[in-house]
Design an enzyme around this catalytic site. Structure first.
Site, PDB file in Angstrom:
ATOM      1  N   SER A  85      23.877 -26.778 -11.971  1.00 42.73           N
ATOM      2  CA  SER A  85      22.720 -25.750 -12.199  1.00 42.73           C
ATOM      3  C   SER A  85      23.898 -24.180 -11.357  1.00 42.73           C
ATOM      4  O   SER A  85      24.128 -23.164 -12.489  1.00 42.73           O
ATOM      5  CB  SER A  85      22.305 -25.072 -11.179  1.00 42.73           C
ATOM      6  OG  SER A  85      22.924 -25.281  -9.928  1.00 42.73           O
ATOM      7  N   THR A 200      20.574 -21.173  -8.980  1.00 42.62           N
ATOM      8  CA  THR A 200      21.466 -20.124  -8.856  1.00 42.62           C
ATOM      9  C   THR A 200      21.800 -20.531  -6.993  1.00 42.62           C
ATOM     10  O   THR A 200      21.611 -20.392  -6.631  1.00 42.62           O
ATOM     11  CB  THR A 200      20.873 -18.946  -8.888  1.00 42.62           C
ATOM     12  OG1 THR A 200      21.222 -18.924 -10.906  1.00 42.62           O
ATOM     13  CG2 THR A 200      22.161 -17.484  -8.645  1.00 42.62           C
ATOM     14  N   ARG A 228      22.634 -17.273 -24.579  1.00 39.56           N
ATOM     15  CA  ARG A 228      21.503 -16.236 -23.634  1.00 39.56           C
ATOM     16  C   ARG A 228      21.670 -15.894 -21.809  1.00 39.56           C
ATOM     17  O   ARG A 228      23.329 -16.523 -21.387  1.00 39.56           O
ATOM     18  CB  ARG A 228      20.462 -17.252 -23.538  1.00 39.56           C
ATOM     19  CG  ARG A 228      19.008 -16.705 -22.632  1.00 39.56           C
ATOM     20  CD  ARG A 228      19.791 -17.379 -20.703  1.00 39.56           C
ATOM     21  NE  ARG A 228      18.462 -17.461 -20.466  1.00 39.56           N
ATOM     22  CZ  ARG A 228      18.748 -17.360 -18.810  1.00 39.56           C
ATOM     23  NH1 ARG A 228      19.722 -17.874 -18.550  1.00 39.56           N
ATOM     24  NH2 ARG A 228      17.540 -16.964 -17.388  1.00 39.56           N
ATOM     25  N   VAL A 229      21.446 -14.876 -21.665  1.00 33.01           N
ATOM     26  CA  VAL A 229      22.062 -14.294 -20.203  1.00 33.01           C
ATOM     27  C   VAL A 229      20.811 -14.210 -19.609  1.00 33.01           C
ATOM     28  O   VAL A 229      20.285 -13.326 -19.713  1.00 33.01           O
ATOM     29  CB  VAL A 229      23.616 -12.800 -20.670  1.00 33.01           C
ATOM     30  CG1 VAL A 229      23.098 -12.187 -19.143  1.00 33.01           C
ATOM     31  CG2 VAL A 229      24.537 -13.169 -21.698  1.00 33.01           C
ATOM     32  N   GLY A 230      21.141 -14.542 -18.522  1.00 35.36           N
ATOM     33  CA  GLY A 230      20.190 -14.346 -17.410  1.00 35.36           C
ATOM     34  C   GLY A 230      20.650 -12.840 -16.488  1.00 35.36           C
ATOM     35  O   GLY A 230      20.855 -12.482 -16.931  1.00 35.36           O
ATOM     36  N   ASP A 231      20.260 -13.201 -14.976  1.00 40.55           N
ATOM     37  CA  ASP A 231      19.563 -11.693 -14.026  1.00 40.55           C
ATOM     38  C   ASP A 231      20.620 -12.571 -13.259  1.00 40.55           C
ATOM     39  O   ASP A 231      21.500 -10.724 -13.129  1.00 40.55           O
ATOM     40  CB  ASP A 231      18.470 -12.071 -13.195  1.00 40.55           C
ATOM     41  CG  ASP A 231      18.436 -13.454 -13.001  1.00 40.55           C
ATOM     42  OD1 ASP A 231      18.938 -14.670 -12.890  1.00 40.55           O
ATOM     43  OD2 ASP A 231      17.710 -13.568 -11.256  1.00 40.55           O
ATOM     44  N   GLY A 252      16.065 -18.168  -9.850  1.00 39.31           N
ATOM     45  CA  GLY A 252      14.822 -18.260 -10.150  1.00 39.31           C
ATOM     46  C   GLY A 252      14.064 -18.583 -11.818  1.00 39.31           C
ATOM     47  O   GLY A 252      15.542 -17.896 -12.426  1.00 39.31           O
ATOM     48  N   GLY A 254      15.386 -16.187 -14.639  1.00 40.77           N
ATOM     49  CA  GLY A 254      15.847 -14.885 -14.257  1.00 40.77           C
ATOM     50  C   GLY A 254      15.301 -13.937 -15.560  1.00 40.77           C
ATOM     51  O   GLY A 254      15.338 -12.649 -15.444  1.00 40.77           O
TER      52      GLY A 254
END
Ligand code: SD4
Length: 342
Positions: A85, A200, A228-231, A252, A254
């Site tokens: 991850s 994360t 795709r970009v997460g938090d 979790g 994002g």
């Protein structure tokens, strides 16, 4: 698995009391005296945070800076190919690309981040270079890679044979279905189940100079759409630090953290007088209240540390744990409180 559960239980029993409250007038490590009432401490998300904390503590315990500590800590899972991850060995996106997101922030609002970065093993270190050597906060994709190469980072393939095999298995169905707490079932136990989602490393530290810093690093959701970009690389979502108040990070799904500006929210709640645990709980409840039908089956968790080194966390689902390391206990692993469970 049972060993890990047992460890979690015993570590928590021994550590909870020591790890969760500030030590009044704490003597700093290695002869450095901490600000009165503050505790030199590092806290990280998930069980792999224990190893990250050890790397951070090697710096904090010598009186080093929290920014160096969180970077060193984040580099540990980034280099661990068993961890699917974060960093090298992370599961790829739908098209087979491993794309990494990371951010770093200090107590003075200096921050840097990279998103959708490929072929570089340590995105957190590139994020730090963005912070220190550019006028910008966030570089993405090819531009981030070009910058990293200019800065002397070496290109390396991030897709390991194990991650490629998992991706090829997934391609047989191409059914994207996030699973809760995938790393708890997946990491270190060799069980392929739960690999349809990711998590994360978020790491927060307070050093002997009284300075907070934080970092966050991830390979994001497995099988995500390319781009795709997460938090995690978004300041205010996956990470936020305010030296006058505290620091927060998230793990979790994002998308839910982004739409609630989650880590910023946690810090602002601490500014209004809430403890780190209370602030994290309120932020989790906010996520749940806004979209109850879509959020009750996912995992979102926050970890926070205030300027005195007090640590707290809260998650939607049971299963989230966080690691705390300080002068009294180097390897505490604490089960987080959650809305749906203990
Ligand atoms: C993200 N919070 O990119 C990170 C890691 C993750 O499910 O995928 N969590 O959303």
């Amino acid at each position: 698995m049972s060993d890990r559960r047992q460890f979690l239980k015993t570590a928590a029993l021994g550590a909870a009391a020591a790890a969760l409250s500030p030590v009044a007038g704490a003597a700093g490590p290695a002869g450095v005296t901490a600000r009165a009432g503050a505790s030199v401490r590092v806290a990280s998300t998930w069980d792999f945070g224990v190893a990250a904390n050890h790397a951070a503590w090697a710096i904090l315990s010598k009186g080093g800076h929290s920014l160096d500590a969180v970077e060193a800590g984040a580099r540990v899972p980034e280099a661990d190919i068993r961890n699917h991850s974060v960093g090298k060995g992370g599961y790829p996106d739908r098209d087979g690309h491993v794309t990494l997101d990371a951010s770093i922030m200090d107590a003075e609002m200096n921050c840097g981040a990279v998103a959708c970065l490929e072929d570089i093993e340590h995105p957190v270190s590139v994020a730090r270079r963005v912070m220190e050597r550019t006028p910008h906060v966030l570089l993405v994709g090819d531009g981030a890679l070009e910058f990293a190469l200019q800065q002397g980072f070496r290109k390396t393939s991030l897709l390991t044979p194990a991650a490629e095999q998992a991706w090829k298995e997934w391609l047989k169905t191409s059914h994207y279905k996030p699973a809760i707490n995938s790393e708890v079932r997946d990491y270190g136990v060799g069980v392929p189940g739960g690999r349809h989602n990711h998590d994360t490393l978020g790491i927060l530290a307070l050093d002997a100079h009284g300075k907070l810093a934080g970092a966050c690093t991830t390979s994001g959701m497995a099988w995500k759409l390319h781009g795709r970009v997460g938090d995690s690389p978004l300041i205010g979502a996956g990470l936020y630090v305010d030296g006058e108040v505290g620091a927060a990070t998230s793990t979790g799904v994002g998308e839910e953290v982004i739409r609630n500006a989650g880590s910023f929210l946690v810090v602002e709640l601490m500014r209004q007088g809430r403890s780190p645990a209370e602030a994290c709980k309120e932020a989790v409840l906010r996520v749940l209240r806004r979209h109850p039908s879509t959020t009750r089956d996912i995992q979102v968790a926050f970890l926070a540390m205030n300027k005195d080194g007090e640590v707290g966390a809260c998650a939607i689902q049971p299963g989230f744990s966080y690691a705390v390391c300080d002068v009294k206990n180097r390897s505490a692993l604490i089960p987080s409180k959650s809305v749906f469970g203990t």
